[in-house]
Write an enzyme that holds these catalytic residues in place. Structure first.
Site, PDB file in Angstrom:
ATOM      1  N   GLU A  39      37.919  31.286  26.722  1.00  0.00           N
ATOM      2  CA  GLU A  39      37.931  32.632  27.282  1.00  0.00           C
ATOM      3  C   GLU A  39      37.187  32.697  28.616  1.00  0.00           C
ATOM      4  O   GLU A  39      37.619  33.387  29.540  1.00  0.00           O
ATOM      5  CB  GLU A  39      37.323  33.629  26.295  1.00  0.00           C
ATOM      6  N   TYR A 120      36.124  42.626  26.771  1.00  0.00           N
ATOM      7  CA  TYR A 120      37.335  41.903  26.368  1.00  0.00           C
ATOM      8  C   TYR A 120      36.989  40.560  25.738  1.00  0.00           C
ATOM      9  O   TYR A 120      37.479  40.211  24.661  1.00  0.00           O
ATOM     10  CB  TYR A 120      38.274  41.681  27.556  1.00  0.00           C
ATOM     11  N   ASP A 138      43.396  43.198  27.744  1.00  0.00           N
ATOM     12  CA  ASP A 138      43.560  42.470  29.003  1.00  0.00           C
ATOM     13  C   ASP A 138      44.785  43.055  29.705  1.00  0.00           C
ATOM     14  O   ASP A 138      45.358  44.052  29.257  1.00  0.00           O
ATOM     15  CB  ASP A 138      43.683  40.964  28.763  1.00  0.00           C
TER      16      ASP A 138
END
Length: 349
Positions: A39, A120, A138
């Site tokens: 991520e 997020y 996102d």
């Protein structure tokens, strides 16, 4: 959950069962360290670009403790070319805090407290690693929700973020957060694409507000237009007995903590004659020093900036020196230092 929202969630999950073949090495991963690493690497980065970096990082640092113990210069060299170098600095700081704590955090709040982790990223790690009920938001998710529910509230406003966050959590299925979050992101990437979405074969089309009203190209909406700033960098390769002068960028600007050649920035394009008249050039290069070759011109596009760079080589006398923030290194050992992509592109020429 209303019937419309239930239909939406069910169709996303049904589509995912038939199309769960998007090949990514971190997909279906349960190791929170690997998920976090992927991520962080994928922030502001395309999957195709980020994938080899992810594979190199898990190979070099199989555990968070390995990353925490790694020298900063080594980590930055591995990150070289990926851009947004503050991510790398934050990633290393977070790894060291996780290692010091003795384990990876297993709550949303604990994950969100890590350096460089926003809402997020925290939701993604919490749901993928621990199946915690937190919806991801996102670009793909904003687009799918905005089109299906016909929302024209700008996504980059406080009201928009609040609305979409509430909606994303409202359609999140119970006990299936990880599967659903991956599914809706894949759906946005493969079907509900920014350009030329596959509306005619889309399972959501019968109830999609944007498709039914011909608004697909108009949502999601953003209120702010991206402004691109042009910057003109003139790098000076000052060579001295097989050595080259470089320094580390420490200012709060692009490429912080990376190395560079002595640099003069001008507000507009400037050739060598014009550059010689600037105070910055005169502080770095002795008078009457001849250039070894014409300046090489390169360009790099960043999200908010376009960098126009020139590279000019000079040969200096043995007794010349620069201020203490510069260092003289062997020209043949430049690969040991982490540089911005535009400089590595020049060196590879």
């Amino acid at each position: 959950m209303t019937d419309t929202k239930r239909f939406f969630t069910d169709r996303i999950l049904t589509w995912n069962r038939a199309h769960n073949d998007r090949n990514m090495p971190w997909k279906n991963e349960k190791n929170p360290y690997f998920i976090w690493l992927s991520e962080i690497i994928l922030q502001q980065t395309r999957v195709e670009q980020g994938r080899p970096y992810y594979e190199r990082f898990i190979s070099a640092y199989p555990t968070v403790n390995d990353l925490a113990k790694a020298p900063e210069e080594e980590v930055f060299r591995l990150w070289q070319g990926l851009g947004y170098y503050a991510r790398c600095k934050n990633m290393l700081a977070a790894a060291r805090s996780i290692s010091a704590a003795g384990k990876f955090p297993d709550t949303y709040e604990g994950i969100a407290a890590l350096k460089g982790v926003g809402a997020y990223t925290a939701a993604a790690i919490a749901s993928f690693a621990y199946n915690l009920p937190h919806a991801v938001l996102d670009g793909n998710v904003y687009r799918v929700l905005a089109r299906y529910f016909g929302i024209d509230t700008p996504t980059d406003t406080t009201a928009g973020k609040k609305l979409f966050t509430a909606l994303a959590n409202d359609v999140l299925p119970e006990n299936q957060a990880g599967i659903y979050n991956q599914a809706i992101m894949d759906f946005g990437a493969v079907v509900c694409k920014p350009q030329q979405p596959l509306c005619k074969t889309c399972a959501l089309a019968p109830h999609c507000e944007a498709f039914q009203k011909g608004l697909t190209d108009l949502v999601p909406v953003k209120s702010k237009k991206l402004t691109i700033k042009k910057r003109y960098f003139h790098f000076l390769l000052l060579e001295q007995n097989g050595m080259v002068w470089i320094r580390k960028r420490t200012a709060k600007d692009i490429w912080q903590n990376l190395h560079e050649f002595p640099l003069v920035e001008t507000p507009a394009p400037a050739d060598l004659d014009a550059l010689r008249q600037t105070a910055g050039f005169q502080q770095l290069v002795p008078p009457k020093t001849k250039a070894l070759e014409p300046g090489v011109q390169l360009r790099q596009q960043l999200t908010h900036q376009t960098i126009h760079a020139s590279f000019t080589r000079f040969s200096l006398s043995p007794d010349f020196s620069l201020p203490a923030d510069y260092m003289l290194v062997p020209a043949g050992q430049l690969e040991k230092y982490a540089f911005p992509k535009i400089i590595t592109d020049y060196l590879q020429r």
